[in-house]
Design a protein around this motif. Structure first.
Motif, short mmCIF file in Angstrom:
data_model
loop_
_atom_site.label_atom_id
_atom_site.label_comp_id
_atom_site.label_asym_id
_atom_site.label_seq_id
_atom_site.Cartn_x
_atom_site.Cartn_y
_atom_site.Cartn_z
N LYS A 125 0.85 -1.19 0.00
CA LYS A 125 0.00 0.00 0.00
C LYS A 125 0.88 1.24 0.00
CE LYS A 125 -3.92 -1.94 2.52
NZ LYS A 125 -4.65 -1.93 3.79
N PRO A 126 0.71 2.07 -1.00
CA PRO A 126 1.47 3.33 -1.04
C PRO A 126 0.97 4.31 0.02
CG PRO A 126 0.58 2.75 -3.20
CD PRO A 126 -0.07 1.87 -2.21
N VAL A 127 1.79 5.31 0.28
CA VAL A 127 1.42 6.26 1.32
C VAL A 127 0.75 7.52 0.78
CG1 VAL A 127 3.09 5.50 3.03
CG2 VAL A 127 3.77 7.17 1.32
N THR A 128 0.88 7.81 -0.51
CA THR A 128 0.21 8.98 -1.06
C THR A 128 -1.04 8.55 -1.81
OG1 THR A 128 1.36 8.98 -3.18
CG2 THR A 128 2.44 10.15 -1.35
N LEU A 129 -2.03 9.44 -1.87
CA LEU A 129 -3.28 9.13 -2.53
C LEU A 129 -3.07 8.83 -4.02
CD1 LEU A 129 -6.33 8.83 -2.39
CD2 LEU A 129 -6.53 11.28 -2.77
N ASP A 130 -2.24 9.61 -4.69
CA ASP A 130 -2.00 9.38 -6.12
C ASP A 130 -1.36 8.02 -6.37
OD1 ASP A 130 -3.12 11.78 -6.88
OD2 ASP A 130 -1.20 12.84 -7.00
N SER A 131 -0.35 7.67 -5.57
CA SER A 131 0.30 6.38 -5.78
C SER A 131 -0.62 5.22 -5.37
CB SER A 131 1.64 6.31 -5.05
OG SER A 131 1.49 6.53 -3.68
N PHE A 132 -1.48 5.46 -4.38
CA PHE A 132 -2.45 4.45 -3.97
C PHE A 132 -3.42 4.20 -5.13
CE2 PHE A 132 -5.98 2.53 -1.80
CZ PHE A 132 -5.41 1.82 -0.75
N ASN A 133 -3.95 5.28 -5.71
CA ASN A 133 -4.86 5.16 -6.85
C ASN A 133 -4.19 4.44 -8.02
OD1 ASN A 133 -7.06 6.35 -5.63
ND2 ASN A 133 -6.61 8.39 -6.42
N GLN A 134 -2.92 4.74 -8.27
CA GLN A 134 -2.20 4.10 -9.37
C GLN A 134 -2.02 2.61 -9.10
OE1 GLN A 134 -1.33 5.55 -12.38
NE2 GLN A 134 -1.05 3.39 -12.88
N ALA A 135 -1.69 2.24 -7.87
CA ALA A 135 -1.52 0.83 -7.53
C ALA A 135 -2.82 0.06 -7.75
CB ALA A 135 -1.05 0.68 -6.08
N VAL A 136 -3.94 0.61 -7.28
CA VAL A 136 -5.23 -0.07 -7.46
C VAL A 136 -5.60 -0.11 -8.94
CG1 VAL A 136 -7.69 0.00 -6.90
CG2 VAL A 136 -5.99 0.43 -5.11
N SER A 137 -5.31 0.95 -9.66
CA SER A 137 -5.59 0.99 -11.10
C SER A 137 -4.80 -0.09 -11.83
CB SER A 137 -5.26 2.37 -11.66
OG SER A 137 -5.47 2.41 -13.04
N ASN A 138 -3.55 -0.28 -11.44
CA ASN A 138 -2.73 -1.33 -12.07
C ASN A 138 -3.31 -2.72 -11.80
OD1 ASN A 138 -0.98 0.56 -13.11
ND2 ASN A 138 0.53 0.31 -11.49
N ILE A 139 -3.80 -2.95 -10.59
CA ILE A 139 -4.44 -4.22 -10.25
C ILE A 139 -5.66 -4.40 -11.15
CG2 ILE A 139 -5.76 -5.47 -8.48
CD1 ILE A 139 -3.89 -4.09 -6.41
N ASP A 140 -6.46 -3.34 -11.23
CA ASP A 140 -7.67 -3.36 -12.05
C ASP A 140 -7.34 -3.66 -13.51
OD1 ASP A 140 -10.43 -2.91 -12.65
OD2 ASP A 140 -9.94 -0.88 -13.29
N LEU A 141 -6.38 -2.95 -14.05
CA LEU A 141 -6.02 -3.14 -15.45
C LEU A 141 -5.58 -4.56 -15.74
CD1 LEU A 141 -4.10 0.18 -16.15
CD2 LEU A 141 -6.23 -0.57 -17.25
N PHE A 142 -4.74 -5.10 -14.88
CA PHE A 142 -4.21 -6.43 -15.14
C PHE A 142 -5.23 -7.53 -14.89
CE2 PHE A 142 -2.01 -10.36 -14.12
CZ PHE A 142 -1.28 -10.52 -15.27
N PHE A 143 -5.86 -7.51 -13.71
CA PHE A 143 -6.69 -8.64 -13.33
C PHE A 143 -8.12 -8.56 -13.85
CE2 PHE A 143 -3.21 -9.13 -10.40
CZ PHE A 143 -2.96 -10.49 -10.53
N LEU A 144 -8.65 -7.38 -14.04
CA LEU A 144 -10.05 -7.30 -14.47
C LEU A 144 -10.21 -7.02 -15.95
CD1 LEU A 144 -11.64 -5.48 -11.43
CD2 LEU A 144 -11.73 -7.89 -12.02
N ARG A 145 -9.25 -6.41 -16.56
CA ARG A 145 -9.42 -6.08 -17.97
C ARG A 145 -8.75 -7.07 -18.91
NH1 ARG A 145 -9.19 0.48 -17.99
NH2 ARG A 145 -10.47 0.71 -16.15
N THR A 146 -7.82 -7.86 -18.41
CA THR A 146 -7.11 -8.79 -19.29
C THR A 146 -7.44 -10.25 -19.01
OG1 THR A 146 -5.17 -8.92 -17.85
CG2 THR A 146 -5.18 -7.20 -19.54
#
Length: 141
Positions: free
Chosen positions: A113-134
């Motif tokens: 878990k990242p400590v900044t909101l932007d990096s947190f959003n990016q980490a979750v977005s990366n999970i979403d992109l990989f696991f839910l879209r592919t």
């Protein structure tokens, strides 16, 4: 199954983190259901209840009361009805024993878990992109 019908099971006892994860997933502006469990025992109840939709992805914290994420991961990956559900560890720990233990228990990814909101959003977005879209959706039982 269409992307809009995707179900995510979020297992995290921290209310603030759960809210951030939910907001980050919603920011993709794609309809999906995010079910929430506050610990491993509650998640296992959800997963074993035939009335609940089977999740396409489990996002799992490690450190929780009653049943930890480590214990839940072991149960999920040993269960022939659950073991194919992709499981992503999203936790504050970056201890090497947590990383190796998670992969040793067949987690699909480990994200600190990242400590900044932007990096947190990016980490979750990366999970979403990989696991839910592919990923190819699992058949519902």
């Amino acid at each position: 199954m269409t992307l809009e019908a995707r179900v995510i099971l979020l297992v995290d006892d921290d209310e603030a983190d759960a809210l951030l994860i939910g907001e980050a997933l919603a920011s993709a502006q794609e309809a999906r259901t995010v079910a929430r469990a506050r610990d491993g025992a509650e998640a296992l109840e959800y997963l074993r209840n035939p009335a609940n939709p089977r999740p396409d992805l489990i996002i799992l914290d490690l450190n929780m009361p009653r049943m930890s994420g480590r214990e839940l991961l072991a149960v999920i990956k040993d269960d022939p009805n659950l073991h194919l559900i992709p499981t992503v560890i999203l936790t504050t720990s970056n201890a090497s024993e947590d990383v190796t233990g998670s992969y040793g228990s067949h987690a699909n990814a480990f994200v600190t878990k990242p400590v900044t909101l932007d990096s947190f959003n990016q980490a979750v977005s990366n999970i979403d992109l990989f696991f839910l879209r592919t990923a190819t959706p699992l058949p519902q039982e």
